[in-house]
Scaffold this motif. Structure first.
Motif, PDB file in Angstrom:
ATOM      1  N   VAL A   1       0.800  -1.170  -0.022  1.00 18.21           N
ATOM      2  CA  VAL A   1      -0.188  -0.112   0.106  1.00 18.21           C
ATOM      3  C   VAL A   1       0.722   1.195   0.002  1.00 18.21           C
ATOM      4  N   ASP A   2       0.480   2.165  -0.894  1.00 15.32           N
ATOM      5  CA  ASP A   2       1.327   3.512  -0.881  1.00 15.32           C
ATOM      6  C   ASP A   2       1.623   4.113   0.475  1.00 15.32           C
ATOM      7  N   PRO A   3       2.710   4.262   0.791  1.00 17.46           N
ATOM      8  CA  PRO A   3       2.873   5.108   2.430  1.00 17.46           C
ATOM      9  C   PRO A   3       1.912   5.974   2.614  1.00 17.46           C
ATOM     10  N   ALA A   4       1.482   6.983   1.773  1.00 20.56           N
ATOM     11  CA  ALA A   4       0.764   8.217   1.651  1.00 20.56           C
ATOM     12  C   ALA A   4      -0.659   7.527   1.852  1.00 20.56           C
ATOM     13  N   ALA A   5      -1.069   6.376   1.804  1.00 22.15           N
ATOM     14  CA  ALA A   5      -2.490   5.933   1.786  1.00 22.15           C
ATOM     15  C   ALA A   5      -2.651   4.862   2.911  1.00 22.15           C
ATOM     16  N   ARG A   6      -1.415   4.585   3.824  1.00 21.13           N
ATOM     17  CA  ARG A   6      -1.695   3.812   4.704  1.00 21.13           C
ATOM     18  C   ARG A   6      -2.575   4.150   5.955  1.00 21.13           C
ATOM     19  N   GLY A   7      -3.068   3.268   6.545  1.00 16.94           N
ATOM     20  CA  GLY A   7      -3.964   3.523   7.929  1.00 16.94           C
ATOM     21  C   GLY A   7      -5.306   3.934   7.561  1.00 16.94           C
ATOM     22  N   GLY A   8      -5.781   3.580   6.382  1.00 16.19           N
ATOM     23  CA  GLY A   8      -7.168   3.576   5.937  1.00 16.19           C
ATOM     24  C   GLY A   8      -7.840   2.172   5.692  1.00 16.19           C
ATOM     25  N   GLY A   9      -7.299   1.162   5.863  1.00 14.96           N
ATOM     26  CA  GLY A   9      -7.698  -0.310   5.933  1.00 14.96           C
ATOM     27  C   GLY A   9      -7.507  -0.757   4.731  1.00 14.96           C
ATOM     28  N   ALA A  10      -6.594  -0.259   3.518  1.00 16.12           N
ATOM     29  CA  ALA A  10      -6.643  -0.979   2.339  1.00 16.12           C
ATOM     30  C   ALA A  10      -5.728  -2.163   2.367  1.00 16.12           C
ATOM     31  N   GLY A  11      -4.727  -2.376   3.265  1.00 17.67           N
ATOM     32  CA  GLY A  11      -4.181  -3.468   3.602  1.00 17.67           C
ATOM     33  C   GLY A  11      -5.090  -4.615   3.960  1.00 17.67           C
ATOM     34  N   ARG A  12      -5.833  -4.490   4.818  1.00 11.29           N
ATOM     35  CA  ARG A  12      -6.779  -5.370   5.419  1.00 11.29           C
ATOM     36  C   ARG A  12      -7.566  -5.693   4.256  1.00 11.29           C
ATOM     37  N   LYS A  13      -8.068  -4.833   3.474  1.00  6.11           N
ATOM     38  CA  LYS A  13      -9.019  -5.092   2.457  1.00  6.11           C
ATOM     39  C   LYS A  13      -8.627  -6.152   1.307  1.00  6.11           C
ATOM     40  N   LEU A  14      -7.383  -5.488   1.148  1.00 10.05           N
ATOM     41  CA  LEU A  14      -6.428  -6.583  -0.024  1.00 10.05           C
ATOM     42  C   LEU A  14      -6.562  -7.960   0.256  1.00 10.05           C
ATOM     43  N   ILE A  15      -5.922  -8.050   1.549  1.00  9.76           N
ATOM     44  CA  ILE A  15      -5.940  -9.498   2.058  1.00  9.76           C
ATOM     45  C   ILE A  15      -7.587 -10.184   2.039  1.00  9.76           C
ATOM     46  N   GLU A  16      -8.446  -9.426   2.512  1.00  6.30           N
ATOM     47  CA  GLU A  16      -9.880  -9.905   2.266  1.00  6.30           C
ATOM     48  C   GLU A  16     -10.268 -10.162   0.836  1.00  6.30           C
ATOM     49  N   GLY A  17      -9.532  -9.323   0.160  1.00  9.87           N
ATOM     50  CA  GLY A  17      -9.970  -9.774  -1.363  1.00  9.87           C
ATOM     51  C   GLY A  17      -9.312 -10.805  -1.934  1.00  9.87           C
ATOM     52  N   VAL A  18      -8.149 -11.046  -1.479  1.00 10.76           N
ATOM     53  CA  VAL A  18      -7.595 -12.223  -1.820  1.00 10.76           C
ATOM     54  C   VAL A  18      -7.927 -13.449  -1.281  1.00 10.76           C
ATOM     55  N   GLU A  19      -8.317 -13.191   0.009  1.00  8.69           N
ATOM     56  CA  GLU A  19      -8.919 -14.487   0.673  1.00  8.69           C
ATOM     57  C   GLU A  19     -10.306 -14.803  -0.118  1.00  8.69           C
ATOM     58  N   ALA A  20     -11.256 -13.952  -0.279  1.00  7.24           N
ATOM     59  CA  ALA A  20     -12.415 -14.187  -1.165  1.00  7.24           C
ATOM     60  C   ALA A  20     -12.116 -14.758  -2.429  1.00  7.24           C
ATOM     61  N   ALA A  21     -11.056 -14.603  -3.061  1.00  5.95           N
ATOM     62  CA  ALA A  21     -10.816 -15.225  -4.360  1.00  5.95           C
ATOM     63  C   ALA A  21     -10.459 -16.695  -4.034  1.00  5.95           C
ATOM     64  N   ALA A  22      -9.532 -16.940  -3.080  1.00  6.74           N
ATOM     65  CA  ALA A  22      -9.151 -18.261  -2.580  1.00  6.74           C
ATOM     66  C   ALA A  22     -10.560 -19.057  -2.360  1.00  6.74           C
ATOM     67  N   ARG A  23     -11.292 -18.519  -1.458  1.00  5.61           N
ATOM     68  CA  ARG A  23     -12.797 -19.255  -1.095  1.00  5.61           C
ATOM     69  C   ARG A  23     -13.291 -19.533  -2.422  1.00  5.61           C
ATOM     70  N   ALA A  24     -13.249 -18.695  -3.488  1.00  6.31           N
ATOM     71  CA  ALA A  24     -14.130 -18.852  -4.489  1.00  6.31           C
ATOM     72  C   ALA A  24     -13.442 -20.276  -5.338  1.00  6.31           C
ATOM     73  N   ARG A  25     -12.249 -20.032  -5.294  1.00  2.00           N
ATOM     74  CA  ARG A  25     -11.364 -21.257  -5.654  1.00  2.00           C
ATOM     75  C   ARG A  25     -11.316 -22.512  -4.977  1.00  2.00           C
ATOM     76  N   ASN A  26     -12.161 -22.576  -3.864  1.00  4.09           N
ATOM     77  CA  ASN A  26     -12.238 -23.737  -2.991  1.00  4.09           C
ATOM     78  C   ASN A  26     -10.766 -24.128  -2.557  1.00  4.09           C
ATOM     79  N   ALA A  27      -9.948 -23.159  -2.297  1.00  3.47           N
ATOM     80  CA  ALA A  27      -8.418 -23.372  -1.971  1.00  3.47           C
ATOM     81  C   ALA A  27      -8.480 -24.018  -0.598  1.00  3.47           C
ATOM     82  N   PHE A  28      -7.570 -24.766  -0.353  1.00  2.00           N
ATOM     83  CA  PHE A  28      -7.274 -25.589   0.775  1.00  2.00           C
ATOM     84  C   PHE A  28      -6.497 -24.747   1.994  1.00  2.00           C
TER      85      PHE A  28
END
Length: 152
Positions: A92-119
């Protein structure tokens, strides 16, 4: 519009995002004091855009500006007939940190993993990356594994 009401959205990367993705990827590599050859960067970008590739990326966008990215990939597992999902790069761009983008990115990847039925969905970071670790520790406990790697 109040800055606090501007929502960060997570979406798959698109072809028009290349310039900003490259800038953020370069900043990410600079943070880790890494030098990634242009051929590898170009290959990664090509893989991300290829629908047949298991290399994917999402971006965080706020008020029309890309503020971060997550590159991830799916790979086979010897412990399951389902794929693993590895979040390889997150920035996350240092100027944009602290706004929750990092957590949301992880959640976005987790959603993709769940959609692919990842182990399994996993990632790692450097011990010295305290800001990232403080976020990651709120998402899941760290594993007891120690990573050994040897450049070839």
């Amino acid at each position: 519009m109040n800055e606090n009401t501007i929502e960060t959205i997570i979406r798959p990367v698109g072809a028009d995002d290349e310039t900003r993705w490259r800038a953020l990827f370069a900043a990410y590599n600079a943070f880790y004091r890494a030098s990634v050859p242009e051929t590898a960067v170009a290959t990664t970008w090509k893989r991300i855009l290829d629908p047949q590739s298991d290399v994917k990326a999402v971006v965080a966008e706020r008020d029309g500006e890309i503020t971060g990215f997550a590159n991830y990939l799916f790979h086979a597992s010897t412990w399951s007939d389902r794929p693993n999902c590895y979040l390889e790069d997150l920035f996350v761009d240092p100027a944009a940190r602290g706004g929750g983008a990092g957590r949301k990115l992880i959640e976005g990847v987790e959603a993709a993993a769940r959609a692919r039925n990842a182990f399994r969905f996993y990632w790692h970071t450097q011990e010295y990356n305290a800001p990232a670790r403080s976020l990651y520790d709120t998402i899941t406990p760290r594993s007891s594994f120690i990573v050994y790697r040897k450049a070839l």
